[in-house]
Design a protein around this motif. Structure first.
Motif, PDB file in Angstrom:
ATOM      1  N   CYS A 106      -9.921   2.867  -6.454  1.00 51.22           N
ATOM      2  CA  CYS A 106      -9.557   4.241  -6.104  1.00 51.22           C
ATOM      3  C   CYS A 106      -8.243   4.568  -6.807  1.00 51.22           C
ATOM      4  O   CYS A 106      -7.367   3.710  -6.929  1.00 51.22           O
TER       5      CYS A 106
ATOM      6  N   GLN B  85     -10.310   9.960   3.694  1.00 53.11           N
ATOM      7  CA  GLN B  85      -9.162  10.271   2.832  1.00 53.11           C
ATOM      8  C   GLN B  85      -8.973  11.762   2.598  1.00 53.11           C
ATOM      9  O   GLN B  85      -7.867  12.264   2.655  1.00 53.11           O
TER      10      GLN B  85
ATOM     11  N   ARG C 151     -13.251   8.257  -5.183  1.00 52.45           N
ATOM     12  CA  ARG C 151     -13.865   7.696  -3.984  1.00 52.45           C
ATOM     13  C   ARG C 151     -15.376   7.502  -4.147  1.00 52.45           C
ATOM     14  O   ARG C 151     -16.008   6.810  -3.360  1.00 52.45           O
TER      15      ARG C 151
ATOM     16  N   ILE D 124       0.821  -1.208   0.000  1.00 52.78           N
ATOM     17  CA  ILE D 124       0.000   0.000   0.000  1.00 52.78           C
ATOM     18  C   ILE D 124       0.858   1.262   0.000  1.00 52.78           C
ATOM     19  O   ILE D 124       0.547   2.231  -0.673  1.00 52.78           O
TER      20      ILE D 124
ATOM     21  N   THR E 167      -0.888   2.316 -10.488  1.00 48.48           N
ATOM     22  CA  THR E 167      -2.220   2.820 -10.161  1.00 48.48           C
ATOM     23  C   THR E 167      -2.647   3.882 -11.168  1.00 48.48           C
ATOM     24  O   THR E 167      -1.831   4.438 -11.915  1.00 48.48           O
TER      25      THR E 167
ATOM     26  N   VAL F  53      -4.387  -2.043  -4.262  1.00 43.70           N
ATOM     27  CA  VAL F  53      -5.035  -3.293  -3.841  1.00 43.70           C
ATOM     28  C   VAL F  53      -5.745  -4.029  -4.975  1.00 43.70           C
ATOM     29  O   VAL F  53      -5.579  -5.251  -5.112  1.00 43.70           O
TER      30      VAL F  53
ATOM     31  N   ARG G 104       2.021   4.842  -5.920  1.00 45.83           N
ATOM     32  CA  ARG G 104       2.242   3.423  -6.146  1.00 45.83           C
ATOM     33  C   ARG G 104       2.242   3.150  -7.635  1.00 45.83           C
ATOM     34  O   ARG G 104       1.257   3.445  -8.337  1.00 45.83           O
TER      35      ARG G 104
ATOM     36  N   TYR H 235      -5.517   6.035  -6.178  1.00 49.32           N
ATOM     37  CA  TYR H 235      -4.229   5.952  -5.494  1.00 49.32           C
ATOM     38  C   TYR H 235      -3.883   4.547  -5.020  1.00 49.32           C
ATOM     39  O   TYR H 235      -2.785   4.310  -4.537  1.00 49.32           O
ATOM     40  N   CYS H 236      -4.813   3.600  -5.158  1.00 47.71           N
ATOM     41  CA  CYS H 236      -4.713   2.333  -4.438  1.00 47.71           C
ATOM     42  C   CYS H 236      -4.220   1.188  -5.309  1.00 47.71           C
ATOM     43  O   CYS H 236      -4.722   0.972  -6.426  1.00 47.71           O
TER      44      CYS H 236
ATOM     45  N   GLN I 167     -11.894  -5.654   2.276  1.00 46.16           N
ATOM     46  CA  GLN I 167     -11.467  -4.348   1.796  1.00 46.16           C
ATOM     47  C   GLN I 167     -12.624  -3.361   1.817  1.00 46.16           C
ATOM     48  O   GLN I 167     -12.437  -2.171   2.027  1.00 46.16           O
TER      49      GLN I 167
END
Length: 463
Positions: free
Chosen positions: A171, A276, A288, A61, A353, A176, A350, A173-174, A211
């Motif tokens: 999302c 966030q 989001r 993350i 993403t 996952v 990251r 930025y994520c 999640q």
């Protein structure tokens, strides 16, 4: 019933040492891995120096989480040099993201992604000095629902139950969704059975993990089970079993979930609701899928139904293009909600993403740091004010263990997830006790036991 605690083994048993990084879901994953390896003849060891297999269950993350693992890989290399035959494996999200890059380090023998844990025995059997093994295949079906995790916690009181895997939110930025795949829910009967087994083995608290738990949905031959229904099913295992859950998504938390929480005394009055940012511009860029106004309406609904419900959150400082006004919007939302606690971070880009591909990471590091410090300072004030309101109040607390600072004291958490410390007075982990708050810090409620009698006994008398 399968033994849910690690086996001791014997002198000839193969030993596995597991390091877990990141979130609660990774802790649960490590317990699934241990179950699979235990069936293959391994036993858990806390001593890396005696392990035949060293595993790091990783998180991607944030960049600093990966950097910690790279540092540990060098320590694992030393073990391999000292004891030929030792195998090193990197599993989890970092394995899924970096793949061959980990094998190229020369210190790693096995790389397995979050959906590949069943293949670990085969990967281990196939490893040779010249042939490291890798399986990072993502699945649309894997939930490990048929595997009973071997619990690695030390207190035997609180346990995690994974109810779903993956995420569909994407999302910006994520990482996952790219490391854990698409969202899929687990059969509710397997979840219920796991909760019942834990309670029968002395556990008194379970945390349902996903999640985005609010989007849990199982479609079976007998109909659908949503999260509110699942929550009630687990709460009905026993009134002596506390039920927690994480994480809720503001766009999905429903009135049904809120009313279900209010309807059961053993569902803890705590919701982790990551916001966030307090800026609509940032929320849109983060993808989001809710606005500041929607978030505040959900908070108002929660507090209207459960005035005593604690609220915690996640906040990112310095996301792509964040202006001073965007930052001030976050501070103003914090002032309006007054969270009991928050996890606060600088934005960490990251690779892979949407944000990394589409938006420049253009907020200077020193500005990110300054804004994060403002957020932390404000939250510390809110946390202290929240705890000060509890001074003089009495809470039912589940004892989790001995205080690290004072062996004569115990610690446990209130229903609202606040940590209390108090004199032991003959109690032990797993007991429910009633405590009165005498004073506090921003992180802890300093308390005393109101009665020497266990709350469980009091509850039984009331029946």
């Amino acid at each position: 019933m399968k033994n849910i605690r690690p086996l001791t083994g014997n002198a000839d048993s193969k030993k596995v040492y597991i390091e877990t990084y990141g979130c609660q879901m990774n802790v649960n994953d490590s317990e699934v891995i241990l179950s699979i390896l235990q069936d293959d003849g391994y036993v858990l060891t806390d001593n890396m120096g005696e392990a035949d297999l060293i595993l790091a269950n990783t998180c991607s993350i944030r960049d600093n989480a990966e950097q910690r693992v790279w540092g540990r890989i060098e320590q694992f290399r030393l073990q391999k040099n000292r004891r030929p035959g030792v195998l090193v494996g990197i599993v989890g999200c970092m394995a899924e993201r970096l793949k061959d890059g980990l094998l190229d380090s020369g210190a790693v023998d096995i790389v397995a992604g979050p959906d590949s844990y069943r293949s670990l025995p085969e990967l281990l059997a196939a490893v040779t000095p010249d042939s490291p093994q890798m399986n990072v295949t993502l699945s649309h079906e894997e939930t490990y629902g048929d595997i009973t995790p071997v619990r690695m916690d030390r207190n035997g009181v609180s346990a995690y139950i994974s109810i779903m895997r993956g995420c569909n939110n994407v999302c910006s930025y994520c990482i996952v969704p790219y490391t854990r795949g698409v969202e899929r829910s687990r059969d509710p009967q397997t979840i219920l059975r796991e909760a019942e087994e834990l309670f029968a083995n002395g556990y008194r608290e379970v945390s349902l993990l996903g999640q985005n738990v609010d989007s849990y949905l199982w479609k079976g031959p007998e109909g659908q089970t949503d999260f509110a229904t699942l929550l009630a099913m687990v709460a009905q295992v026993s009134p002596e079993l506390r039920v927690r859950f994480s994480t809720s998504h503001p766009k999905d938390i429903s009135d049904e979930v809120i009313y279900t929480m209010a309807g059961y005394d053993n569902i803890c009055r705590h919701i982790h609701l990551p916001v966030q940012s307090g800026s609509n511009a940032m929320l849109e860029k983060m993808r989001r899928k809710y606005t500041r106004e929607w978030y505040l309406e959900r908070v108002e609904k929660i507090r209207s139904v459960m005035p005593d419900c604690a609220l915690t959150t996640d906040i990112i400082a310095g996301f792509c293009g964040e202006t001073r006004q965007d930052h001030l919007d976050t501070l103003s939302l914090m002032e309006e909600v007054r969270f009991d606690y928050a996890f606060m971070f600088q934005y960490s880009e990251r690779p892979g993403t949407l944000a990394a591909r589409k938006y420049p990471d253009d907020v200077p590091p020193e500005v990110k740091t300054a804004r994060l410090n403002e957020i932390i300072a404000l939250q510390n004030r809110h946390s202290l004010e929240s705890n000060e309101k509890d001074v003089g109040k009495t809470f039912r607390v589940l004892v989790e263990g001995v205080s690290k600072r004072n062996p004569g004291e115990l610690y446990g958490r209130t229903s609202g997830n606040k940590v209390c410390v108090f004199p032991a007075q003959g109690h032990k982990a797993g007991d429910f006790v009633e405590v009165k708050v005498l004073s506090c810090t921003s992180a802890t409620l300093i308390s005393e036991c109101v009665s020497g009698q266990k709350i469980v006994d009091l509850w039984q008398q009331e029946q």
